[in-house]
Design an enzyme around this catalytic site. Sequence first.
Site, mmCIF file in Angstrom:
data_model
loop_
_atom_site.group_PDB
_atom_site.id
_atom_site.type_symbol
_atom_site.label_atom_id
_atom_site.label_comp_id
_atom_site.label_asym_id
_atom_site.label_seq_id
_atom_site.Cartn_x
_atom_site.Cartn_y
_atom_site.Cartn_z
ATOM 1 N N LYS A 44 0.856 -1.200 0.000
ATOM 2 C CA LYS A 44 0.000 0.000 0.000
ATOM 3 C C LYS A 44 0.892 1.250 0.000
ATOM 4 C CE LYS A 44 -3.327 3.010 0.673
ATOM 5 N NZ LYS A 44 -4.195 3.412 -0.450
ATOM 6 N N SER A 45 0.509 2.254 -0.777
ATOM 7 C CA SER A 45 1.275 3.504 -0.788
ATOM 8 C C SER A 45 1.444 4.008 0.638
ATOM 9 C CB SER A 45 0.549 4.582 -1.596
ATOM 10 O OG SER A 45 0.534 4.239 -2.964
ATOM 11 N N CYS A 133 -2.293 10.078 -6.482
ATOM 12 C CA CYS A 133 -3.430 9.801 -5.589
ATOM 13 C C CYS A 133 -4.468 10.917 -5.713
ATOM 14 C CB CYS A 133 -2.996 9.674 -4.140
ATOM 15 S SG CYS A 133 -4.438 9.474 -3.062
HETATM 16 O O1 IRO Z 1 -7.454 6.907 -1.659
HETATM 17 C C1 IRO Z 1 -6.421 6.238 -1.798
HETATM 18 O O2 IRO Z 1 -5.772 5.802 -0.826
HETATM 19 C C2 IRO Z 1 -5.989 6.018 -3.182
HETATM 20 C C3 IRO Z 1 -4.709 6.253 -3.617
HETATM 21 I I1 IRO Z 1 -3.193 6.749 -2.380
HETATM 22 C C4 IRO Z 1 -4.398 6.134 -4.986
HETATM 23 O O3 IRO Z 1 -3.267 6.342 -5.460
HETATM 24 N N1 IRO Z 1 -5.397 5.793 -5.831
HETATM 25 C C5 IRO Z 1 -6.646 5.561 -5.410
HETATM 26 O O4 IRO Z 1 -7.513 5.251 -6.230
HETATM 27 N N2 IRO Z 1 -6.931 5.662 -4.073
#
Ligand code: IRO
Length: 324
Positions: A44-45, A133
């Site tokens: 996860k980022s 994001c």
């Molecule tokens: O809302 C999110 O966590 C999210 C991220 I960081 C993203 O890069 N892409 C997304 O659709 N949701």
Amino acid sequence: MDFTTRFHGQEFANPLMNASGVWCYDDEELDAMGSSASGAVVTKSATTNFREGNPEPRYQSLPLGSINSMGLPNKGLDFYLDYVIRQQESSATNAQKFQFVSIAGTSPEEDILLLKKIQASDYKGFVELNLSCPNVPGKPQMAYDIDATRALLEEIFSFFDQPLGIKLPPFFDLVHFDLMADVLNDFPLAFVNCINSVGNGLIVDVHTERVVIHPKNGFGGIGGPYVLPTALANVRAYAERLKPSIRIIGTGGVESGEEVFLHLLCGADMVQVGTQLQKEGPAVFDRLLKELGQIMEEKGYKSIDEFRGKVRNYAGESNPRPLA
Ligand code: IRO
């Protein structure tokens, strides 16, 4: 059937991965991805510290895909680095899968701090820098600012020497592909990943006359079948423009083996699955591989390299990129 995928000197059993954000938040989800049939796993980022994310409901499955406004919930970079380093150092047969860590600072300064932390750690592998994001209130999708992206990459490559790729938002204008590719080609990037969700869509329930998610008055990133043509266009546009050393991860609209095949045909080296993985769980990878194998068999292909990047124009000509 041979699905073996080479990516910057690493060999993966197949090109399939999760898309960051799906099945990669904590130990339980990452362990399940490790045991799945995917070729690789991305975390996860991550931000510097734990983030709760946006208020619920923040994800809604839809007949033609999904909308999400998760808001970057994550356990902080240390958690993901520790997890991946532990996997890589283990003797497990799937240790080789854990090669991708995703980061998403909420500012360029935080991106730099995250990369300095990775540089100082024992992590060896690819970093996917998420510049797209759409869901952190008040924060733009960085990669839509092409000059700011160049400035950030200049700073990053003044010190960072591990393989780095960037996760891009979808673009919709050929001039924008030209401008972004000109920037990317000036740096020793390992890959681009296209696309992130199509930002700030709005889904409204006709019966209740209400939006379907809570954050940002219902605006959220759209994924799944809705976005397949945009995802394929982005993969193909970069395949036509990027220098061969920048490899391509295709993400968006994969529901079955057919869409995996199409991403590869348009030039993707690896293919990530988000919405459908969320719907079906990690068993989706067994099905996708089976279906991809059936398509390849029907067409007489024995390996992916026989068709990767060879999509034909209307006159029947193809213009593949050099292989990895
Ligand atoms: O809302 C999110 O966590 C999210 C991220 I960081 C993203 O890069 N892409 C997304 O659709 N949701």
